[in-house]
Enzyme design. Sequence first.
Site, PDB file in Angstrom:
ATOM      1  N   GLU A  82      -7.654   8.827  14.242  1.00 41.62           N
ATOM      2  CA  GLU A  82      -6.887   9.288  13.085  1.00 41.62           C
ATOM      3  C   GLU A  82      -7.230  10.759  12.848  1.00 41.62           C
ATOM      4  OE1 GLU A  82      -6.717   6.873   9.581  1.00 41.62           O
ATOM      5  OE2 GLU A  82      -6.063   5.087  10.696  1.00 41.62           O
TER       6      GLU A  82
ATOM      7  N   HIS B   4      -0.229  -4.834  -3.290  1.00 38.30           N
ATOM      8  CA  HIS B   4      -0.686  -3.469  -3.007  1.00 38.30           C
ATOM      9  C   HIS B   4       0.477  -2.549  -2.679  1.00 38.30           C
ATOM     10  CE1 HIS B   4      -4.766  -3.682  -3.911  1.00 38.30           C
ATOM     11  NE2 HIS B   4      -5.177  -4.408  -2.894  1.00 38.30           N
TER      12      HIS B   4
ATOM     13  N   ASP C  13      -5.896   0.629   7.653  1.00 35.10           N
ATOM     14  CA  ASP C  13      -7.172   1.247   7.260  1.00 35.10           C
ATOM     15  C   ASP C  13      -7.909   0.379   6.242  1.00 35.10           C
ATOM     16  OD1 ASP C  13      -6.483   3.339   8.821  1.00 35.10           O
ATOM     17  OD2 ASP C  13      -5.884   4.659   7.186  1.00 35.10           O
TER      18      ASP C  13
HETATM   19  P1  FAD Z   1       2.671  -6.925  -1.352  1.00 34.83           P
HETATM   20  O1  FAD Z   1       2.586  -5.611  -2.023  1.00 34.83           O
HETATM   21  O2  FAD Z   1       2.286  -8.103  -2.137  1.00 34.83           O
HETATM   22  O3  FAD Z   1       4.109  -7.127  -0.722  1.00 34.83           O
HETATM   23  C1  FAD Z   1       4.755  -6.135   0.040  1.00 34.83           C
HETATM   24  C2  FAD Z   1       6.193  -6.566   0.358  1.00 34.83           C
HETATM   25  O4  FAD Z   1       6.163  -7.657   1.268  1.00 34.83           O
HETATM   26  C3  FAD Z   1       6.960  -7.062  -0.844  1.00 34.83           C
HETATM   27  O5  FAD Z   1       8.318  -6.766  -0.673  1.00 34.83           O
HETATM   28  C4  FAD Z   1       6.747  -8.563  -0.798  1.00 34.83           C
HETATM   29  O6  FAD Z   1       7.787  -9.260  -1.462  1.00 34.83           O
HETATM   30  C5  FAD Z   1       6.735  -8.809   0.687  1.00 34.83           C
HETATM   31  N1  FAD Z   1       5.867  -9.923   1.076  1.00 34.83           N
HETATM   32  C6  FAD Z   1       4.580 -10.142   0.730  1.00 34.83           C
HETATM   33  N2  FAD Z   1       4.126 -11.246   1.335  1.00 34.83           N
HETATM   34  C7  FAD Z   1       5.136 -11.730   2.088  1.00 34.83           C
HETATM   35  C8  FAD Z   1       5.286 -12.834   2.943  1.00 34.83           C
HETATM   36  N3  FAD Z   1       4.296 -13.694   3.165  1.00 34.83           N
HETATM   37  N4  FAD Z   1       6.473 -13.024   3.543  1.00 34.83           N
HETATM   38  C9  FAD Z   1       7.504 -12.169   3.361  1.00 34.83           C
HETATM   39  N5  FAD Z   1       7.421 -11.104   2.542  1.00 34.83           N
HETATM   40  C10 FAD Z   1       6.247 -10.879   1.929  1.00 34.83           C
HETATM   41  N6  FAD Z   1      -0.500   0.023   5.207  1.00 34.83           N
HETATM   42  C11 FAD Z   1      -0.566   0.311   6.508  1.00 34.83           C
HETATM   43  O7  FAD Z   1       0.329  -0.028   7.266  1.00 34.83           O
HETATM   44  N7  FAD Z   1      -1.639   0.975   7.011  1.00 34.83           N
HETATM   45  C12 FAD Z   1      -2.698   1.346   6.242  1.00 34.83           C
HETATM   46  O8  FAD Z   1      -3.658   1.910   6.739  1.00 34.83           O
HETATM   47  C13 FAD Z   1      -2.648   1.043   4.860  1.00 34.83           C
HETATM   48  N8  FAD Z   1      -3.664   1.367   4.038  1.00 34.83           N
HETATM   49  C14 FAD Z   1      -3.611   1.011   2.731  1.00 34.83           C
HETATM   50  C15 FAD Z   1      -4.677   1.341   1.895  1.00 34.83           C
HETATM   51  C16 FAD Z   1      -4.668   0.957   0.574  1.00 34.83           C
HETATM   52  C17 FAD Z   1      -5.837   1.286  -0.299  1.00 34.83           C
HETATM   53  C18 FAD Z   1      -3.541   0.268   0.053  1.00 34.83           C
HETATM   54  C19 FAD Z   1      -3.494  -0.136  -1.368  1.00 34.83           C
HETATM   55  C20 FAD Z   1      -2.459  -0.019   0.858  1.00 34.83           C
HETATM   56  C21 FAD Z   1      -2.481   0.352   2.200  1.00 34.83           C
HETATM   57  N9  FAD Z   1      -1.420   0.077   3.054  1.00 34.83           N
HETATM   58  C22 FAD Z   1      -1.501   0.380   4.378  1.00 34.83           C
HETATM   59  C23 FAD Z   1      -0.164  -0.488   2.535  1.00 34.83           C
HETATM   60  C24 FAD Z   1      -0.094  -1.972   2.669  1.00 34.83           C
HETATM   61  O9  FAD Z   1      -0.056  -2.377   4.014  1.00 34.83           O
HETATM   62  C25 FAD Z   1       1.202  -2.449   2.018  1.00 34.83           C
HETATM   63  O10 FAD Z   1       1.249  -2.051   0.693  1.00 34.83           O
HETATM   64  C26 FAD Z   1       1.336  -3.947   2.094  1.00 34.83           C
HETATM   65  O11 FAD Z   1       2.579  -4.318   1.613  1.00 34.83           O
HETATM   66  C27 FAD Z   1       0.273  -4.527   1.249  1.00 34.83           C
HETATM   67  O12 FAD Z   1       0.217  -5.900   1.428  1.00 34.83           O
HETATM   68  P2  FAD Z   1       0.229  -6.832   0.177  1.00 34.83           P
HETATM   69  O13 FAD Z   1      -0.289  -8.095   0.666  1.00 34.83           O
HETATM   70  O14 FAD Z   1      -0.418  -6.269  -1.003  1.00 34.83           O
HETATM   71  O15 FAD Z   1       1.819  -6.856  -0.010  1.00 34.83           O
END
Ligand code: FAD
Length: 502
Positions: free
Chosen positions: A265, A94, A152
Site C-alpha cells: 500500500e 460500517h 485494511d
Molecule cells: P454494511 O455497512 O452493514 O453494509 C454495506 C452494504 O451491503 C449495505 O448496502 C447493506 O445493505 C449490504 N449488505 C450488508 N450485508 C449484506 C449481506 N449479507 N448480503 C447482501 N447485502 C449486504 N473496505 C474495503 O474494501 N477495504 C478497506 O480496506 C476498508 N477499510 C475500512 C476501514 C474502516 C475503518 C471502515 C469503517 C470501513 C472500511 N472499508 C473498507 C469499508 C467496508 O468494507 C464497507 O463499508 C463495508 O460495507 C462494511 O461492511 P459492513 O459489514 O459494515 O456493511
Amino acid sequence: MADLPLMITLMTVLIYLLPSCIKSSEIILPKSLNLTLLTDPSAISAASHDFGNITTVIPGGVICPSSPAEISRLLSYASNGERKFQVAARGQGHSLKGQAAVLNGVIVNMTCLAGVVISDDMKYADVAGGTLWVDVLKKTAEKGVSPVSWTDYLHVSVGGTLSNAGIGGEVFRNGPQISNVLELDVITGKGEMLACSPQLNSELFYGVLGGLGQFGIITRARIVLNHAPKRAKWFRMLYSDFTALTKDQERLISMADDTGVDYLEGQLFMSNGVVDTSFFPQSDQSKIADLVKSHGIIYVLEVAKFYDDPTLPIIGQVVDMLTKTLSYLPGFISMHDVAYFDFLNRVKAEEDKLRSLGLWEVPHPWLNLYVPKSQILDFHNGVVKDILLKQNSTSGLTLLYPSNRNKWDNRMSAMVTDEEDVVYIIGILQSATPQNVPEVESLNDSIIRVCKDSGIKIKQYLMHYTRKEDWVEHFGTKWSDFSKRKDLFDPKKLLSPGQDIF
Ligand code: FAD
C-alpha cells in the site's frame, strides 16, 4: 447571552433523550411468519446510524434472524402483492452514508447469522454472511489456513464487503475479496433461497458480488483458503519524490510472488495534516517531521512479506531486494516483525486509540477512488498538491497504491476503471466535526469536478449517489445488466434502498 447556560442544559437533555425519542413507523408482521420484530428505542437507534455518522435514517424495526429461512419468510411476505416495506441487510453498519439503512422498513441484523465451517481438505470455508472477517481469520488460522485477500480493517462483515468488493494491499496479487469466492447462498428480493456459483445461477452470483445489496441477501459465502503464514516482515519507507514512489510501487506489484512482496500500500504525510511517525524509531521521528515540513508531502511505501521460517533464503532475498534496490530516502526505512494475525488486524489498534480519544464516532466524509495508472501523476498534481495540500488543515489519512486490473472479473457488478492494466486505489479518509461536514463534502465534490474537468477517468468506491444519472454513468456499459438483474431478482425494489439506486 444570559440564557446560554439554560440553552446548554436544554441541549444536553435533548441529546441524552434523543435515542428514546426516535420513533419508528409501525410495521406489523403476521403471526404466521413467526418472526420477532424489534422496535425498542435502542434497537431502532443502533440501526439508524452508520460509521459515516452523517445520516440518520430510522427503520420501522429490526430482525435478528436465527436462520436464513427467517429472512426468506420476511422477504416473501414483503414482496407478495403490494410492496409492504423495504428491507436492508446490515452487517456492521460500517457504511458511510446510509447504504445499509432503510427508512420505515426492516433492517436484517446479519451479525445474528455468523459462523465458519472449514472444508475437510481446508481449501475453502463456508462462512455465514454476517460473520466478521476478523472471526474468519481467527477460525481459519487455528487450522493453519487463511483467506488470501483482506480489507485494511477486519471488523466488517463478509456479506458487507462482498457487496462492495473488499480491497486492500493483497489485491495486486490475489484480487479483491469478491474474486476469491467459490459460491454463495443468496435470498433474493422475492424470498427465494438460491445457491449460486459461476456454474449455477451464475447471473445471480456475478450480480451479487459487488452488487451493493441490490439482488439478494448473502447468507453463506464459500471463501478460498490457502496456507496461513505465521509472521510478517512489515516495512515502511519514505520518499520525497512522487514518481520514484510510484515507479517502485509499480515494479513491486509486477513481481512474481516468491521474489516479491505479499502486501503493498502507500500513504501520504502532509504538512497540513497529522503525521503519525510512530512506526519509525524514536530517533527518526523529529527528522521525519522536519522532512514533511520542508517538502510539504512525504510519501510512504508500505509493504509486507509473509513467512513461516525466518531461515528460508527467500526472506533474506526479498529483504535485500527491498533495502537495496528501492529509491526511498536513504536511512528512512523501518521494519517490524509481527505475527500474521497482528499484521492483518493492525487497524484495530488504531480504532482503540481513536475510541479512547473520542475520535472514532465522528463524521467520516470519506472519498474512495480508482485512478488509471497513466493519470496518477495528473491526479497527484491536480488533487493532492493543488487541493489537499492547499487546505489549512486536513484530518485523517490519504492512501495511494496501485493494483493489477487483471485480478478483477468484469462479469461481477463491482466497477473499477477498466482502461489500463494498473489501477491506483485512493482513499481520502477524512474525519470531520458535525459542523464542518459540508465543508469536507464540498472539498470532495471539488476533487471529483477537477478530475472530470481534466479528463481523469476516476471511478468511485463505496460511493453514494442520489441521482440516477450518476449511477448510470458509474456502471457505464454494465448499467443495462445491472438494472435487468434488479428486475429479475428484486422486482419490487425491496433490497438495500439506502444505496439510492432504484
Ligand atoms: P454494511 O455497512 O452493514 O453494509 C454495506 C452494504 O451491503 C449495505 O448496502 C447493506 O445493505 C449490504 N449488505 C450488508 N450485508 C449484506 C449481506 N449479507 N448480503 C447482501 N447485502 C449486504 N473496505 C474495503 O474494501 N477495504 C478497506 O480496506 C476498508 N477499510 C475500512 C476501514 C474502516 C475503518 C471502515 C469503517 C470501513 C472500511 N472499508 C473498507 C469499508 C467496508 O468494507 C464497507 O463499508 C463495508 O460495507 C462494511 O461492511 P459492513 O459489514 O459494515 O456493511
